[in-house]
Design a protein around this motif. Sequence first.
Motif, PDB file in Angstrom:
ATOM      1  N   ASP A 184       0.836  -1.198   0.000  1.00  0.00           N
ATOM      2  CA  ASP A 184       0.000   0.000   0.000  1.00  0.00           C
ATOM      3  C   ASP A 184       0.871   1.248   0.000  1.00  0.00           C
ATOM      4  O   ASP A 184       1.960   1.269   0.574  1.00  0.00           O
ATOM      5  CB  ASP A 184      -0.911   0.027   1.228  1.00  0.00           C
ATOM      6  CG  ASP A 184      -1.950  -1.076   1.215  1.00  0.00           C
ATOM      7  OD1 ASP A 184      -2.182  -1.672   0.141  1.00  0.00           O
ATOM      8  OD2 ASP A 184      -2.534  -1.347   2.284  1.00  0.00           O
ATOM      9  N   ASP A 185       0.371   2.319  -0.633  1.00  0.00           N
ATOM     10  CA  ASP A 185       1.111   3.575  -0.671  1.00  0.00           C
ATOM     11  C   ASP A 185       1.260   4.200   0.713  1.00  0.00           C
ATOM     12  O   ASP A 185       0.387   4.043   1.580  1.00  0.00           O
ATOM     13  CB  ASP A 185       0.386   4.595  -1.561  1.00  0.00           C
ATOM     14  CG  ASP A 185       0.526   4.289  -3.048  1.00  0.00           C
ATOM     15  OD1 ASP A 185       1.418   3.506  -3.419  1.00  0.00           O
ATOM     16  OD2 ASP A 185      -0.264   4.857  -3.835  1.00  0.00           O
ATOM     17  N   ILE A 186       2.368   4.917   0.892  1.00  0.00           N
ATOM     18  CA  ILE A 186       2.531   5.813   2.035  1.00  0.00           C
ATOM     19  C   ILE A 186       1.920   7.141   1.622  1.00  0.00           C
ATOM     20  O   ILE A 186       2.501   7.885   0.824  1.00  0.00           O
ATOM     21  CB  ILE A 186       4.020   6.002   2.393  1.00  0.00           C
ATOM     22  CG1 ILE A 186       4.683   4.666   2.722  1.00  0.00           C
ATOM     23  CG2 ILE A 186       4.184   6.994   3.534  1.00  0.00           C
ATOM     24  CD1 ILE A 186       6.201   4.735   2.779  1.00  0.00           C
ATOM     25  N   VAL A 187       0.735   7.424   2.104  1.00  0.00           N
ATOM     26  CA  VAL A 187       0.024   8.638   1.691  1.00  0.00           C
ATOM     27  C   VAL A 187       0.322   9.751   2.686  1.00  0.00           C
ATOM     28  O   VAL A 187       0.193   9.573   3.901  1.00  0.00           O
ATOM     29  CB  VAL A 187      -1.498   8.380   1.615  1.00  0.00           C
ATOM     30  CG1 VAL A 187      -2.240   9.663   1.259  1.00  0.00           C
ATOM     31  CG2 VAL A 187      -1.795   7.293   0.583  1.00  0.00           C
ATOM     32  N   CYS A 188       0.717  10.903   2.161  1.00  0.00           N
ATOM     33  CA  CYS A 188       1.081  12.027   3.025  1.00  0.00           C
ATOM     34  C   CYS A 188       0.578  13.328   2.414  1.00  0.00           C
ATOM     35  O   CYS A 188       0.655  13.530   1.197  1.00  0.00           O
ATOM     36  CB  CYS A 188       2.593  12.070   3.200  1.00  0.00           C
ATOM     37  SG  CYS A 188       3.139  13.215   4.479  1.00  0.00           S
ATOM     38  N   ALA A 189       0.074  14.210   3.261  1.00  0.00           N
ATOM     39  CA  ALA A 189      -0.515  15.466   2.780  1.00  0.00           C
ATOM     40  C   ALA A 189       0.530  16.458   2.293  1.00  0.00           C
ATOM     41  O   ALA A 189       0.224  17.340   1.495  1.00  0.00           O
ATOM     42  CB  ALA A 189      -1.355  16.095   3.891  1.00  0.00           C
ATOM     43  N   SER A 190       1.786  16.320   2.744  1.00  0.00           N
ATOM     44  CA  SER A 190       2.820  17.281   2.355  1.00  0.00           C
ATOM     45  C   SER A 190       4.203  16.668   2.458  1.00  0.00           C
ATOM     46  O   SER A 190       4.522  16.008   3.444  1.00  0.00           O
ATOM     47  CB  SER A 190       2.748  18.524   3.249  1.00  0.00           C
ATOM     48  OG  SER A 190       3.833  19.400   2.995  1.00  0.00           O
ATOM     49  N   GLU A 191       5.035  16.930   1.449  1.00  0.00           N
ATOM     50  CA  GLU A 191       6.427  16.505   1.521  1.00  0.00           C
ATOM     51  C   GLU A 191       7.177  17.258   2.614  1.00  0.00           C
ATOM     52  O   GLU A 191       8.189  16.781   3.134  1.00  0.00           O
ATOM     53  CB  GLU A 191       7.117  16.758   0.181  1.00  0.00           C
ATOM     54  CG  GLU A 191       6.655  15.855  -0.949  1.00  0.00           C
ATOM     55  CD  GLU A 191       7.367  16.168  -2.253  1.00  0.00           C
ATOM     56  OE1 GLU A 191       7.898  17.294  -2.377  1.00  0.00           O
ATOM     57  OE2 GLU A 191       7.387  15.304  -3.152  1.00  0.00           O
TER      58      GLU A 191
END
Length: 330
Positions: A126-133
């Motif tokens: 599964d992807d590592i989902v993040c709102a901001s780098e």
Amino acid sequence: MKLATLKDGSRDGQLIVVSRDLRTAAIADGIAPTMQRALDDWPFYAPQLAETYDALNQGRARNTFAFEPKDCMAPLPRAYQWADGSAYVNHVELVRRARGAEMPPEFWSDPLMYQGGSDDFLGACDDIVCASEAFGIDFEAEVAVVTSDVPMAAAPEAALRAVRLLMLVNDVSLRNLIPAELAKGFGFFQSKPATAFSPVAVTPDELGEHWREGRVERPLVVHWNGKKVGQPDAGVDMVFHFGQLVAHAAKTRNLRAGSIVGSGTVSNKDEKRGYCCIAEKRCLETIANGAPQTEFMKYGDTVKIEMFDEAGKSIFGAIEQSVAPLERAR
């Protein structure tokens, strides 16, 4: 024995038995529908699952299918407890040295541990989902155990006997959020998003002589964007073994079946072994040069975490994840 959880549209998935070579699998619904159900009554279900495992490895199992890690959830898609330690004190020491902080002597005798979110784990692919780098996205390669019931104040020896399964971990950290959170004095929360686990959980006997005195004595291999960055031995420089970590978690509370306890980032004193998280690399750069040079993960970056036996065969399957923006996940 090797077990996994197949995605089936439900929250807890479908328990499956996986062959030793990770090529085939069989549905375990005739035995236990979910991993948690099996753990709740392990003495009853484990022998039945082991029979299926033997049949699968001997080519006698019915209704088998090709095993695909991408079709799996975390072995325990959600758990009653996820507590992560910091058993590799070398890692802690490097972090503090890079900050110019003294190492408290009690860190060598009393484990560090935090309580993570256990309601939403990630599958190995599964992807590592993040709102901001800008949050400072980092991987952390670890080993974890899954326990049966552990009574409050259990001794380390008894706690170790409660270990039922082992898994690999990517305990994702958002490094740039950590300082402000820790400064509040209440510990991690937003800086610790969903944790990912290996596609397969294995019983300790699968490791043979490499499961010794509560430690997994095999290298943990980490690739970042296709480049090998670390292969530290998980059994070396582990100051607190899993019996001690589980006992620490159970000092003032009972742990229920299905509790997960992590080792913390695997780290060896031998720098030639590389690193299991970017933060450690940055600490080494700061100690050597006064400032870090390596950046944290960006969208599209990949991480792969895997452990192999002496014959070069994968034990747990690989955690293989990409970093994705929140917009893509919606």
